[in-house]
Design an enzyme around this catalytic site. Structure first.
Site, short mmCIF file in Angstrom:
data_model
loop_
_atom_site.label_atom_id
_atom_site.label_comp_id
_atom_site.label_asym_id
_atom_site.label_seq_id
_atom_site.Cartn_x
_atom_site.Cartn_y
_atom_site.Cartn_z
N ASP A 91 14.98 16.30 -16.35
CA ASP A 91 14.71 17.46 -15.54
C ASP A 91 15.50 17.44 -14.47
OD1 ASP A 91 13.70 15.42 -14.23
OD2 ASP A 91 11.52 16.09 -14.44
N GLU B 123 12.06 14.85 -23.88
CA GLU B 123 10.99 14.85 -22.69
C GLU B 123 11.00 16.38 -22.42
OE1 GLU B 123 10.69 11.46 -19.45
OE2 GLU B 123 11.02 13.62 -18.21
N GLU C 156 13.15 19.71 -9.90
CA GLU C 156 12.99 19.42 -11.22
C GLU C 156 12.07 20.22 -11.93
OE1 GLU C 156 12.68 17.42 -8.62
OE2 GLU C 156 14.31 15.85 -8.81
N HIS D 73 11.43 8.19 -3.90
CA HIS D 73 12.78 9.03 -3.77
C HIS D 73 12.94 10.44 -3.87
CE1 HIS D 73 13.66 10.36 -7.70
NE2 HIS D 73 12.93 9.24 -8.16
N ARG E 266 12.87 14.40 -3.66
CA ARG E 266 13.44 15.29 -2.56
C ARG E 266 12.44 16.09 -1.61
NH1 ARG E 266 18.32 15.66 -5.15
NH2 ARG E 266 20.13 16.35 -3.60
N HIS F 71 15.78 3.21 -3.18
CA HIS F 71 16.56 4.15 -3.82
C HIS F 71 18.05 4.29 -2.99
CE1 HIS F 71 18.16 8.12 -5.44
NE2 HIS F 71 17.34 7.90 -6.36
C1 UD1 Z 1 18.09 12.62 -8.91
C2 UD1 Z 1 17.42 13.50 -9.55
C3 UD1 Z 1 15.99 13.49 -9.68
C4 UD1 Z 1 15.51 11.92 -10.32
C5 UD1 Z 1 16.47 10.87 -9.58
C6 UD1 Z 1 16.32 9.59 -10.29
C7 UD1 Z 1 18.06 16.07 -9.37
C8 UD1 Z 1 18.32 17.05 -8.54
N1 UD1 Z 1 17.71 14.96 -8.75
O1 UD1 Z 1 17.69 12.60 -7.56
O2 UD1 Z 1 15.15 14.38 -10.45
O3 UD1 Z 1 14.23 11.76 -10.15
O4 UD1 Z 1 17.87 11.30 -9.39
O5 UD1 Z 1 16.73 8.65 -9.40
O6 UD1 Z 1 18.89 16.02 -10.30
N2 UD1 Z 1 23.35 7.50 -4.58
C9 UD1 Z 1 24.21 6.65 -4.51
N3 UD1 Z 1 24.47 5.93 -5.83
C10 UD1 Z 1 23.56 5.98 -6.75
C11 UD1 Z 1 22.74 7.15 -6.87
C12 UD1 Z 1 22.51 7.81 -5.66
O7 UD1 Z 1 24.85 6.28 -3.54
O8 UD1 Z 1 23.88 5.32 -7.85
C13 UD1 Z 1 22.95 8.36 -3.44
C14 UD1 Z 1 24.35 9.56 -3.15
O9 UD1 Z 1 24.62 9.42 -1.68
C15 UD1 Z 1 23.85 10.89 -3.63
C16 UD1 Z 1 22.34 10.59 -3.32
O10 UD1 Z 1 21.96 9.28 -3.53
O11 UD1 Z 1 24.52 11.82 -2.90
C17 UD1 Z 1 21.38 11.38 -4.06
O12 UD1 Z 1 21.67 11.45 -5.34
P1 UD1 Z 1 21.31 12.77 -6.21
O13 UD1 Z 1 21.43 12.40 -7.89
O14 UD1 Z 1 21.74 14.17 -5.80
O15 UD1 Z 1 19.81 12.64 -6.17
P2 UD1 Z 1 18.36 11.86 -6.24
O16 UD1 Z 1 17.54 11.96 -5.19
O17 UD1 Z 1 18.83 10.48 -6.80
N1 UDP Z 2 14.03 1.45 -12.22
C1 UDP Z 2 14.73 0.38 -12.20
N2 UDP Z 2 15.15 -0.12 -10.98
C2 UDP Z 2 14.47 0.20 -9.89
C3 UDP Z 2 13.50 1.18 -9.68
C4 UDP Z 2 13.27 1.82 -11.06
O1 UDP Z 2 15.35 0.19 -13.32
O2 UDP Z 2 14.72 -0.66 -9.00
C5 UDP Z 2 13.59 2.28 -13.32
C6 UDP Z 2 11.90 2.34 -13.66
O3 UDP Z 2 11.57 1.48 -14.40
C7 UDP Z 2 12.12 3.76 -14.41
C8 UDP Z 2 13.29 4.35 -13.93
O4 UDP Z 2 14.13 3.62 -13.23
O5 UDP Z 2 12.31 3.46 -16.03
C9 UDP Z 2 12.67 5.57 -12.83
O6 UDP Z 2 13.74 6.07 -12.25
P1 UDP Z 2 13.61 6.81 -11.01
O7 UDP Z 2 12.52 6.64 -10.23
O8 UDP Z 2 15.02 6.93 -10.25
O9 UDP Z 2 13.41 8.44 -11.59
P2 UDP Z 2 12.48 9.27 -11.98
O10 UDP Z 2 11.89 8.50 -13.00
O11 UDP Z 2 11.57 9.54 -10.95
O12 UDP Z 2 13.15 10.33 -12.54
#
Ligand code: UD1
Ligand code: UDP
Length: 388
Positions: free
Chosen positions: A115, A137, A151, A222, A224, A255
């Protein structure tokens, strides 16, 4: 009845015509990599597909950790992540890049998972080019447009765009049927998260834990919709808990989202029994889950994994699209109310019978064979449409 689940025949998997179809698998974030790795590996193993893994890299470091762990070979990396990116940044970057990539590669099927904005834009770009889409999923719903945000809407839109829908549970299939998705296009497969978890547990083997004088809460947060106030309440609840229990430590792999980190480091940075650490590799995180006393999380994937490890999970959300564990009594949605979080964690720490009930090991989200079912179903659909 949903579409019948094909019986996998690993000894005779190659298409009788010998034709290999092009399968583009789109990955943007950490959980998509974890949950699609089993599909990539199974599609390659079957010998039926030329697998093309396309990264939008909506995440960077957190994605790279998983790509490396599972040894995924990457066809294209759009590298779109920007610090503190907006939803519009991700949407436009991913949509344009994926459209151009699909146009160049002309895959026979596109696979998206979950999602995220990568999921939705992957499905939309494929739809524009009239390439069929498989959604892994599918059918998770809260029926609340703002939780999780964005999402819930991403997954509804993806269902409208997809041709094949891989529902992890019977309940997610029901949700799709209610929206008019044809039963013959739905397959109940289990969640590939459990494939990845079992694969990893197998690799880890028996690991002796260091004896500890502490009880451990593993925390991840994490979402939003929890940014700002919700995160502040979660942090305050954590401080209340470590004050109340001298033997409690809280481990929080934080995160990389700057909005999450700003709140978490400001509020929790100074307590000796609150360990703020960098995001863990998947194997390390699975170990941390299996050693925790209980898990506090707003993550989707962690909610799925915890029951398979027999760990009570308190969900830091008002509503969940994964009701199966809650209904089975091994998970509870506690939202982000400070007093409620403290009350429910305390109950688990103080009431041994309640703890035992919530620690039952069960697999409501899958049996570890979802990827085999998914790959079989895509192959069957392609064979019937090409007559091969
Ligand atoms: C995204 C997804 C969310 C998912 C989550 C998993 C959307 C809208 N959101 O949210 O559904 O649950 O990922 O973790 O698709 N960043 C880094 N390095 C990384 C990852 C993120 O620096 O490896 C920072 C960056 O500043 C980035 C911010 O995190 O701009 C947000 O990342 P983004 O993918 O937009 O949203 P998430 O909150 O991670
Ligand atoms: N996870 C990981 N390292 C971490 C935190 C989570 O490998 O430090 C794994 C966790 O086991 C799960 C996935 O990341 O499989 C979940 O990711 P996240 O919480 O970022 O996203 P969501 O599932 O909420 O979309």
């Amino acid at each position: 009845m949903s579409a019948p689940i094909p019986t996998p025949d690993p000894l005779n998997d190659a298409d009788s015509s010998g034709e290999r179809h092009k399968l583009a698998i789109v990955i943007g974030t950490r959980p998509e990599a974890i949950k699609l790795a089993p599909v990539v590996l199974e599609a390659q193993r079957s010998g039926r597909f030329d697998v093309q893994v396309i990264l939008t890299s909506q995440h960077r470091e957190m994605l790279d950790q998983m790509v490396e762990l599972f040894g995924l070979e990457i066809e294209t990396d759009l590298d779109i992540m920007k610090p503190d990116q907006s939803l519009a940044d991700v949407t436009t970057g991913a949509l344009g890049g994926l459209h151009d990539t699909f146009e160049r590669l002309r895959p026979d099927f596109v696979v998206v998972q979950g999602d995220t904005t990568t999921t939705f834009t992957g499905a939309l770009a494929a739809f524009y080019l009239q390439i069929p889409v498989a959604h892994v999923e599918a059918g998770l719903r809260t029926y609340d447009r703002k939780q999780p945000f964005p999402e819930e809407i991403n997954r509804c839109l993806t269902s409208q765009l997809a041709d094949l829908h891989f529902a992890p549970t019977p309940q997610s299939r029901e949700n799709l049927l209610k929206e008019g998705i044809l039963d013959s296009n739905i397959w109940v497969t289990g969640n590939t998260a459990i494939d990845a978890l079992f694969y990893t547990l197998d690799k880890l083997g028996d690991q002796d834990a260091e004896p500890s004088a502490h009880r451990t809460v593993l925390l991840t947060a994490h979402r939003r919709e929890n940014h700002g106030e919700g995160m502040e309440h979660i942090c305050d609840a954590v401080l209340d808990l470590v004050d109340r229990y001298d033997d409690l430590r809280v481990v929080y792999p934080v995160h990389l989202s700057p909005r999450v980190r700003a709140t978490v480091f400001a509020r929790l940075g100074n307590h000796p029994r609150v360990e703020l650490i960098e995001p863990l590799g998947y194997q390390e995180f699975v170990l941390a889950m299996s050693r925790a006393t209980l898990i506090l999380t707003d993550s989707g994937g962690v909610q799925e994994e915890a029951p398979s490890l027999g760990k009570p999970v308190l969900i830091l959300r008002e509503v969940t699209e994964r009701p199966e564990a809650t209904e089975a009594g091994v998970a509870l949605a506690v939202g982000t109310d400070r007093a409620r979080i403290v009350r429910e964690v305390s109950r688990l720490l103080d009431d041994a019978e309640h703890y035992r009930t919530m620690s039952e090991t069960m697999n409501p989200y899958g049996d570890g064979t979802a990827a085999v079912r998914i790959v079989e179903a895509i192959a069957a659909r392609l064979s019937s449409s090409t007559g091969s």
